[in-house]
Design a protein around this motif. Structure first.
Motif, mmCIF file in Angstrom:
data_model
loop_
_atom_site.group_PDB
_atom_site.id
_atom_site.type_symbol
_atom_site.label_atom_id
_atom_site.label_comp_id
_atom_site.label_asym_id
_atom_site.label_seq_id
_atom_site.Cartn_x
_atom_site.Cartn_y
_atom_site.Cartn_z
ATOM 1 N N ILE A 163 0.839 -1.205 0.000
ATOM 2 C CA ILE A 163 0.000 0.000 0.000
ATOM 3 C C ILE A 163 0.868 1.247 0.000
ATOM 4 O O ILE A 163 0.608 2.217 -0.726
ATOM 5 C CB ILE A 163 -0.928 0.006 1.238
ATOM 6 C CG1 ILE A 163 -1.883 -1.188 1.205
ATOM 7 C CG2 ILE A 163 -1.698 1.318 1.325
ATOM 8 C CD1 ILE A 163 -2.854 -1.197 0.064
ATOM 9 N N GLU A 164 1.935 1.221 0.795
ATOM 10 C CA GLU A 164 2.826 2.381 0.912
ATOM 11 C C GLU A 164 3.473 2.720 -0.432
ATOM 12 O O GLU A 164 3.554 3.902 -0.809
ATOM 13 C CB GLU A 164 3.909 2.112 1.959
ATOM 14 C CG GLU A 164 3.402 1.976 3.393
ATOM 15 C CD GLU A 164 2.690 0.656 3.675
ATOM 16 O OE1 GLU A 164 1.852 0.626 4.597
ATOM 17 O OE2 GLU A 164 2.951 -0.331 2.944
ATOM 18 N N ALA A 182 1.108 -5.157 -8.514
ATOM 19 C CA ALA A 182 1.222 -6.587 -8.797
ATOM 20 C C ALA A 182 2.180 -7.235 -7.807
ATOM 21 O O ALA A 182 3.106 -6.595 -7.320
ATOM 22 C CB ALA A 182 1.715 -6.810 -10.223
ATOM 23 N N GLY A 183 1.930 -8.508 -7.542
ATOM 24 C CA GLY A 183 2.791 -9.259 -6.631
ATOM 25 C C GLY A 183 2.173 -9.382 -5.257
ATOM 26 O O GLY A 183 2.088 -8.397 -4.531
ATOM 27 N N GLY A 184 1.681 -10.556 -4.930
ATOM 28 C CA GLY A 184 1.175 -10.817 -3.580
ATOM 29 C C GLY A 184 -0.233 -10.332 -3.311
ATOM 30 O O GLY A 184 -0.613 -10.186 -2.152
ATOM 31 N N ILE A 185 -1.035 -10.102 -4.355
ATOM 32 C CA ILE A 185 -2.433 -9.706 -4.166
ATOM 33 C C ILE A 185 -3.271 -10.979 -4.259
ATOM 34 O O ILE A 185 -3.435 -11.546 -5.341
ATOM 35 C CB ILE A 185 -2.869 -8.672 -5.220
ATOM 36 C CG1 ILE A 185 -1.954 -7.448 -5.178
ATOM 37 C CG2 ILE A 185 -4.334 -8.259 -4.992
ATOM 38 C CD1 ILE A 185 -2.148 -6.469 -6.321
ATOM 39 N N LYS A 189 -10.093 -8.198 -0.530
ATOM 40 C CA LYS A 189 -9.761 -7.143 0.432
ATOM 41 C C LYS A 189 -8.442 -6.463 0.062
ATOM 42 O O LYS A 189 -8.331 -5.231 0.043
ATOM 43 C CB LYS A 189 -9.680 -7.730 1.845
ATOM 44 C CG LYS A 189 -9.386 -6.691 2.929
ATOM 45 C CD LYS A 189 -9.314 -7.334 4.309
ATOM 46 C CE LYS A 189 -8.965 -6.296 5.369
ATOM 47 N NZ LYS A 189 -8.848 -6.929 6.711
ATOM 48 N N GLU A 190 -7.434 -7.272 -0.266
ATOM 49 C CA GLU A 190 -6.132 -6.726 -0.666
ATOM 50 C C GLU A 190 -6.238 -5.961 -1.981
ATOM 51 O O GLU A 190 -5.641 -4.890 -2.147
ATOM 52 C CB GLU A 190 -5.106 -7.858 -0.792
ATOM 53 C CG GLU A 190 -4.727 -8.488 0.534
ATOM 54 C CD GLU A 190 -3.859 -9.731 0.394
ATOM 55 O OE1 GLU A 190 -3.398 -10.242 1.435
ATOM 56 O OE2 GLU A 190 -3.636 -10.200 -0.744
ATOM 57 N N VAL A 195 -6.523 -0.531 -4.918
ATOM 58 C CA VAL A 195 -7.279 0.433 -5.720
ATOM 59 C C VAL A 195 -7.487 1.723 -4.932
ATOM 60 O O VAL A 195 -7.304 2.824 -5.454
ATOM 61 C CB VAL A 195 -8.629 -0.168 -6.169
ATOM 62 C CG1 VAL A 195 -9.498 0.894 -6.839
ATOM 63 C CG2 VAL A 195 -8.393 -1.342 -7.111
ATOM 64 N N GLU A 196 -7.848 1.582 -3.658
ATOM 65 C CA GLU A 196 -8.055 2.756 -2.807
ATOM 66 C C GLU A 196 -6.770 3.572 -2.662
ATOM 67 O O GLU A 196 -6.799 4.805 -2.594
ATOM 68 C CB GLU A 196 -8.553 2.317 -1.427
ATOM 69 C CG GLU A 196 -8.961 3.484 -0.533
ATOM 70 C CD GLU A 196 -9.495 3.030 0.819
ATOM 71 O OE1 GLU A 196 -9.565 3.875 1.723
ATOM 72 O OE2 GLU A 196 -9.824 1.841 0.963
#
Length: 212
Positions: A163-164, A182-185, A189-190, A195-196
């Motif tokens: 997110i950061e 991309a990577g680890g989604i 929820k993630e 997107v947010e």
């Protein structure tokens, strides 16, 4: 925009077979994902399999290290266009960026953008290998070079999207280009959190679990 419209349904495994790619394309058509994200040797197959379904093809070049020559990356991009790709994901030259050689980095991206002939180019920064200032500089280089997107990760290095990182990328590029996480989604929820935070597109192999 619906969540499924933001997803690049991904299979970039070295051992992916034609049957695996057929399954990927069929799933993308069923769930109406934005594109399938694949290695270059499968571009022509995917284009033919997807037909006029409206699902695009993202061909990954210079993948996953980004350390190929600029000429090599540009050649891959030209071949992908010839094979019918609709979008291109390329990996930035991470070592050159860390060295502070922005001129090389910008030219490396710009040559791929040129070879892509107006097809959107998403540039993978591999944020897990970069510090705050390097991510900012990488984003700035991408904008200068004409990239359509900046992207967090290959999913093949020491870490994936955070997110950061997405927030920092959005703050840096503003509206100058889009952002792909991309990577680890792994779940909805993630995905929604990315997107947010500012992601326009999501790259994931867990696409069906996310939209279900």
């Amino acid at each position: 925009m619906e969540l499924h419209e933001r997803i690049d349904h991904t299979n970039l495994k070295a051992n992916a077979t034609q049957a695996d790619l057929a399954k990927l394309c069929d799933e993308a058509m069923e769930y109406k994902f934005a594109t399938v994200s694949i290695n270059g040797c499968w571009t022509k197959f995917a284009v033919e399999r997807l037909g006029d379904s409206g699902v695009g093809v993202t061909t990954c070049i210079g993948f996953p290290l980004g350390a190929a020559t600029t000429a090599g990356k540009a050649a891959e991009a030209r071949q992908a266009v010839l094979d019918g790709t609709t979008e291109i994901d390329m990996v930035i030259n991470v070592g050159k960026l860390i060295d502070g050689d922005d001129e090389y980095v910008i030219n490396d991206i710009a040559e791929v953008v040129k070879a892509a002939e107006n097809h959107p180019v998403k540039v993978i920064l591999e944020c897990c290998l970069l510090d705050h200032d390097q991510i900012v500089r990488a984003c700035q280089d991408c904008v200068k070079a004409g990239a359509a997107f900046v992207k967090t990760s290959t999913g093949f290095s020491t870490g994936g999207a955070t997110i950061e990182d997405v927030r920092l990328m959005r703050e840096t590029v503003g509206d100058a280009c889009k952002i792909k996480a991309a990577g680890g989604i792994h779940n909805q929820k993630e995905a929604l959190a990315m997107v947010e935070a500012g992601a326009d597109r999501l790259g994931t192999s867990a696409s069906i679990a996310i939209v279900s």
